[in-house]
Design an enzyme around this catalytic site. Structure first.
Site, mmCIF file in Angstrom:
data_model
loop_
_atom_site.group_PDB
_atom_site.id
_atom_site.type_symbol
_atom_site.label_atom_id
_atom_site.label_comp_id
_atom_site.label_asym_id
_atom_site.label_seq_id
_atom_site.Cartn_x
_atom_site.Cartn_y
_atom_site.Cartn_z
ATOM 1 N N GLU A 115 -6.710 1.157 -1.826
ATOM 2 C CA GLU A 115 -6.444 2.421 -1.139
ATOM 3 C C GLU A 115 -7.737 3.038 -0.619
ATOM 4 O OE1 GLU A 115 -3.549 3.638 -0.360
ATOM 5 O OE2 GLU A 115 -2.343 2.209 -1.503
ATOM 6 N N HIS A 117 -2.065 8.047 -2.299
ATOM 7 C CA HIS A 117 -1.691 6.839 -3.043
ATOM 8 C C HIS A 117 -2.724 6.523 -4.124
ATOM 9 C CE1 HIS A 117 0.948 5.209 0.495
ATOM 10 N NE2 HIS A 117 1.454 6.250 -0.117
#
Lengths: 66, 189
Positions: free
Chosen positions: B135, B168
């Site tokens: 991420e 995320h």
């Protein structure tokens, strides 16, 4: 117009960034339309066949650049 | 099983005719830290992760596919109306020779996507740490992409996607905390 060329108009959105290309094209070569090559098709002369890449006019396809 | 909604997660607007940007955006389509790698990584790791965080991987993996659609839309909009000559001028001659203007899973340098980009180690901590790193790398990639365009509408879509990477990452970090059982421990200070 090359009879092997098929044409479709892609979706045009109201906010597409680039000027429209108009139509998209793709080629349908003659082998698509001959399920199994029959015997005794007409032939090019041997010299022509060497130049064109095929012995049979029915299978000959030219390509015209975009 | 999935239910498909025939719309994008966030509207994609591209206002500047800049086919070269498509060559750069493809990094997030089929690159090592791209949306395809992310979606496939999470939706695969979820089978062998503790029950408490399976749903998180399912949800985020699904959202990554929504992001993949957004990137695909950006690339398609930038290349759909380009002639072979224009693609060549935009540095996409080598792309055209293999794909015409079709989309393909490769990175900005032309390397095709490979499953070697993703890992499923089976160790929950190792897998979640990989997800967190992925991420952060995707967030950085979005930053560099935003740096490379001056189209504010394209930047807007990319900024949305960058923000989702931040969220995320946060959720994956929380998943690690859950697995450490800190959440259940009674702390008396």
């Amino acid at each position: 117009m090359n009879p092997e060329v098929r044409v479709y108009v892609p979706f045009r959105g109201p906010f597409d960034p680039c000027p429209p290309i108009g139509v998209k094209t793709f080629v349908t070569p003659p082998n698509l339309f001959i399920q199994f090559q029959p015997m005794g098709l007409p032939q090019f002369s041997p010299y022509e066949a060497l130049r064109l890449g095929t012995l049979w006019p029915d299978l000959y396809s030219n390509y015209y650049p975009r | 099983m999935w239910i498909y909604e025939k719309k994008l997660q966030y509207p994609v607007r591209v206002s500047k005719c800049d086919p070269h940007m498509a060559k750069l955006l493809i990094e997030q389509y089929g690159g090592a830290d791209g949306e395809l790698a992310a979606a496939l990584r999470y939706l695969n790791q979820r089978y062998t992760i503790p029950d408490k965080v399976i749903g998180l991987l399912t949800d985020i993996g699904t959202e990554e596919f929504a992001h993949l659609e957004m990137i695909a839309t950006m690339i398609y909009k930038l290349t759909k109306d380009a002639t072979p000559d224009q693609l060549k001028a935009a540095g996409l001659g080598d792309y055209y020779v293999n794909h015409d203007s079709a989309l393909y899973y490769q990175n900005a340098a032309g390397v095709p996507w490979t499953a070697a980009y993703i890992q499923a180690k089976g160790d929950p901590i190792a897998d979640l740490y990989e997800d967190i790193a992925a991420e952060e790398k995707a967030r950085a990639t979005y930053q560099w992409l935003i740096d490379l365009t001056d189209d504010v509408d394209l930047q807007d879509g990319l900024k949305f996607l960058r923000e989702r990477e931040i969220i995320h990452s946060m959720r994956f970090r929380e998943a690690v905390e859950i697995l450490k059982c800190e959440r259940e421990a009674q702390k008396i200070f």
